[in-house]
Design a protein around this motif. Sequence first.
Motif, mmCIF file in Angstrom:
data_model
loop_
_atom_site.group_PDB
_atom_site.id
_atom_site.type_symbol
_atom_site.label_atom_id
_atom_site.label_comp_id
_atom_site.label_asym_id
_atom_site.label_seq_id
_atom_site.Cartn_x
_atom_site.Cartn_y
_atom_site.Cartn_z
ATOM 1 N N TYR A 152 12.503 1.335 19.120
ATOM 2 C CA TYR A 152 12.174 -0.093 19.009
ATOM 3 C C TYR A 152 13.337 -0.943 19.528
ATOM 4 C CZ TYR A 152 8.563 1.685 15.855
ATOM 5 O OH TYR A 152 7.515 2.376 15.310
ATOM 6 N N ASP A 153 12.990 -1.942 20.289
ATOM 7 C CA ASP A 153 14.020 -2.838 20.829
ATOM 8 C C ASP A 153 13.870 -4.264 20.326
ATOM 9 O OD1 ASP A 153 11.764 -3.652 22.162
ATOM 10 O OD2 ASP A 153 12.480 -3.118 24.173
ATOM 11 N N GLU A 154 12.941 -4.457 19.398
ATOM 12 C CA GLU A 154 12.768 -5.777 18.798
ATOM 13 C C GLU A 154 12.191 -5.626 17.407
ATOM 14 O OE1 GLU A 154 9.700 -8.293 20.203
ATOM 15 O OE2 GLU A 154 8.339 -6.667 20.700
ATOM 16 N N ALA A 155 12.467 -6.596 16.573
ATOM 17 C CA ALA A 155 11.888 -6.595 15.235
ATOM 18 C C ALA A 155 10.418 -6.981 15.318
ATOM 19 C CB ALA A 155 12.642 -7.575 14.345
ATOM 20 N N GLY A 156 9.645 -6.462 14.380
ATOM 21 C CA GLY A 156 8.249 -6.870 14.307
ATOM 22 C C GLY A 156 7.270 -5.925 14.937
ATOM 23 N N ALA A 157 7.699 -4.712 15.312
ATOM 24 C CA ALA A 157 6.738 -3.739 15.829
ATOM 25 C C ALA A 157 5.661 -3.500 14.778
ATOM 26 C CB ALA A 157 7.453 -2.434 16.161
ATOM 27 N N ASP A 158 4.421 -3.385 15.231
ATOM 28 C CA ASP A 158 3.328 -3.181 14.284
ATOM 29 C C ASP A 158 3.574 -1.928 13.452
ATOM 30 O OD1 ASP A 158 1.327 -5.333 15.051
ATOM 31 O OD2 ASP A 158 1.740 -4.399 16.991
ATOM 32 N N THR A 159 3.210 -1.982 12.190
ATOM 33 C CA THR A 159 3.532 -0.888 11.272
ATOM 34 C C THR A 159 2.763 0.382 11.633
ATOM 35 O OG1 THR A 159 1.835 -1.569 9.683
ATOM 36 C CG2 THR A 159 4.050 -2.454 9.389
ATOM 37 N N LEU A 160 3.439 1.488 11.478
ATOM 38 C CA LEU A 160 2.860 2.805 11.724
ATOM 39 C C LEU A 160 2.321 3.354 10.415
ATOM 40 C CD1 LEU A 160 2.481 5.364 13.546
ATOM 41 C CD2 LEU A 160 4.797 6.032 12.832
ATOM 42 N N ARG A 161 1.088 3.844 10.442
ATOM 43 C CA ARG A 161 0.475 4.465 9.265
ATOM 44 C C ARG A 161 0.058 5.890 9.640
ATOM 45 N NH1 ARG A 161 -1.160 -0.047 6.063
ATOM 46 N NH2 ARG A 161 0.450 -1.606 6.449
ATOM 47 N N ILE A 162 0.487 6.865 8.852
ATOM 48 C CA ILE A 162 0.159 8.274 9.101
ATOM 49 C C ILE A 162 -0.431 8.843 7.821
ATOM 50 C CG2 ILE A 162 1.012 10.497 9.933
ATOM 51 C CD1 ILE A 162 3.608 8.984 10.775
ATOM 52 N N ARG A 163 -1.442 9.705 7.974
ATOM 53 C CA ARG A 163 -2.047 10.372 6.817
ATOM 54 C C ARG A 163 -2.417 11.784 7.215
ATOM 55 N NH1 ARG A 163 -4.194 6.540 9.105
ATOM 56 N NH2 ARG A 163 -3.902 4.404 8.385
ATOM 57 N N THR A 164 -2.112 12.764 6.370
ATOM 58 C CA THR A 164 -2.573 14.129 6.586
ATOM 59 C C THR A 164 -2.970 14.713 5.239
ATOM 60 O OG1 THR A 164 -0.336 15.085 6.430
ATOM 61 C CG2 THR A 164 -1.118 14.479 8.628
ATOM 62 N N LEU A 165 -4.186 15.199 5.172
ATOM 63 C CA LEU A 165 -4.679 15.823 3.949
ATOM 64 C C LEU A 165 -4.213 17.272 3.872
ATOM 65 C CD1 LEU A 165 -8.318 14.400 4.015
ATOM 66 C CD2 LEU A 165 -6.560 13.873 2.315
ATOM 67 N N PRO A 166 -3.871 17.722 2.674
ATOM 68 C CA PRO A 166 -4.126 17.079 1.385
ATOM 69 C C PRO A 166 -2.927 16.395 0.749
ATOM 70 C CG PRO A 166 -3.625 19.382 0.996
ATOM 71 C CD PRO A 166 -3.506 19.158 2.498
ATOM 72 N N ASN A 167 -1.793 16.162 1.478
ATOM 73 C CA ASN A 167 -0.622 15.798 0.668
ATOM 74 C C ASN A 167 0.371 14.836 1.289
ATOM 75 O OD1 ASN A 167 0.714 17.575 2.513
ATOM 76 N ND2 ASN A 167 2.177 18.151 0.925
ATOM 77 N N PHE A 168 -0.013 14.030 2.289
ATOM 78 C CA PHE A 168 1.023 13.193 2.917
ATOM 79 C C PHE A 168 0.464 11.884 3.432
ATOM 80 C CE2 PHE A 168 3.155 11.985 6.964
ATOM 81 C CZ PHE A 168 4.420 11.698 6.481
ATOM 82 N N TRP A 169 1.253 10.811 3.224
ATOM 83 C CA TRP A 169 1.053 9.569 3.969
ATOM 84 C C TRP A 169 2.399 8.910 4.213
ATOM 85 C CZ3 TRP A 169 -1.287 9.733 -1.057
ATOM 86 C CH2 TRP A 169 -0.660 8.964 -2.035
ATOM 87 N N ASN A 170 2.442 8.069 5.225
ATOM 88 C CA ASN A 170 3.685 7.408 5.624
ATOM 89 C C ASN A 170 3.372 5.990 6.088
ATOM 90 O OD1 ASN A 170 5.445 6.558 8.135
ATOM 91 N ND2 ASN A 170 6.770 7.857 6.875
ATOM 92 N N HIS A 171 4.210 5.048 5.669
ATOM 93 C CA HIS A 171 4.150 3.667 6.144
ATOM 94 C C HIS A 171 5.516 3.342 6.747
ATOM 95 C CE1 HIS A 171 0.967 3.803 3.103
ATOM 96 N NE2 HIS A 171 0.412 2.774 3.701
ATOM 97 N N SER A 172 5.539 3.043 8.035
ATOM 98 C CA SER A 172 6.812 2.790 8.711
ATOM 99 C C SER A 172 6.792 1.458 9.442
ATOM 100 C CB SER A 172 7.121 3.912 9.705
ATOM 101 O OG SER A 172 7.446 5.102 9.032
ATOM 102 N N SER A 173 7.875 0.720 9.274
ATOM 103 C CA SER A 173 8.079 -0.537 9.980
ATOM 104 C C SER A 173 9.145 -0.340 11.049
ATOM 105 C CB SER A 173 8.494 -1.628 8.988
ATOM 106 O OG SER A 173 7.464 -1.881 8.050
#
Length: 491
Positions: A363-384
């Motif tokens: 990333y070279d600037e603030a405000g990149a759209d948030t990344l959302r990841i999900r994998t069943l059965p045991n993981f999610w991630n929210h990244s800014s």
Amino acid sequence: MSRRQPDEKPVQLVERACGKGTASSPKQGIENGRDRLDYDIVQRVRNLARTSARRTPVKPDAVVAVTKSTEKISALVATCQPGWSLPAAFYSDEAIYRADLEQIWRRGWLFAGHGCEIPKPGDYFTLEVDTDSLVVLRREDGTVQGFHNVCRHRGSLICTETAGHAKKLVCPYHQWTYGLDGSLLACRGMHEDLDKSQFSLRPIHLREIEGLIYLSLAGAPPDFEPARSVLSPLMRPQGFSKAKVAKAVTYLVKANWKLVWENNRECYHCNLNHPQYIKANFDHFNADDTTPRIQEKIDAAIQRSEQKRRATGTAATHKSIGMTSFPDPENNIWFSANRTSLVDGYVTESMDGKRVAPLMGDYDEAGADTLRIRTLPNFWNHSSCDHGVSTRLLPVGPQATSVRVWWLVDAAAEEGRDYKLEALMPFWQLTSEQDWEICERQQRGVNSSAYTPGPYSRYKEYNVEGFVRWYLKTLAPRTIQPKRDGIELGL
């Protein structure tokens, strides 16, 4: 918070997660310098929950009992009504919990941890999937490898810490010694003709994708490449492989793992339960409550994203109202990733929307759209743009789930100079702990004799219904059969 019984000892913290004046310290977690989980507490919950033994050889008459258990589960599945919540037994019954372990947790791909947690050869971390203790380490050639954390001599656990560093893995019982490749190097006191090549540590399947480590306990796991092809392009700019863990907290949530997932898959509850989340996000709005004014704001945010970030491949991919659809049970899609726009004025998911750490990855600037990841059965991630937050679930019993939450920042960032935990953690710490309270209340409710399944909202709970369909399909009764070869318990 649900009321605890007088003789029930609550889980305590070793130290506070945040400073004064911000989010409270985790309400049900354990943390310390090496983030060691108090296994005595987990074991106590396991004993109370009557956690299953792992594939214990049984006598022929036990096959009859397993068959009856299979028939019981099949009958319960048959009572499930599409578009309605599951019967109570799916959240508390021992036989169903054991079937979950065998059909889901020991057959698919599980998120284990982050590559940045083991940056050097000899670094390792451990985790437990019910009764299976596992160790993930960095080999001398820089690759990651996973093994069952069980000595081939008489079965003692080898690594007793949740994380550490070792040039060799030495069993604390009789000092059988293993290399980082799992080979048995020494077994003092044994007869000279013992063939050490036959006693290597039992390996597990491992995949690393853009700094995230997945494992499978299956003999022949599902193909991982479809997940890699979808997730990798969206994950790469975040720079997880160039990150470090700023803080990690482990919670013991007294609720079945499916309740935790169901809560994650809807934002019906967000307006009343997540005040900080709804200030930053649009996905709590659905077809029934998206006014023309709100739709204009969503459209404007997506347009800004397209104009600024299309060239870098980091523009919003989720452009509809509500949460992105996941999972896809008909096509057995257990993985998903997307980018979603934040409310105007928020460049990151922090309490005030302002950056709380240096930019991550590419990333070279603030405000990149948030990344959302999900994998069943045991993981999610929210990244800014400036930090990421990963959540991992592990089953502890029919009514208990171990949840670990990591806060990640750029590897070069220094605490105190570049970020402060009291600014970095509260947004997702508060949101997570609010969810754990919700899940524990729901577990207590579905345990009631008065509970009966209720209908899902077609506006707001379509993903919960999708999760339940994925779950029931994965738990398909035709696959829950006892092994007759060797007469081994298969549930």
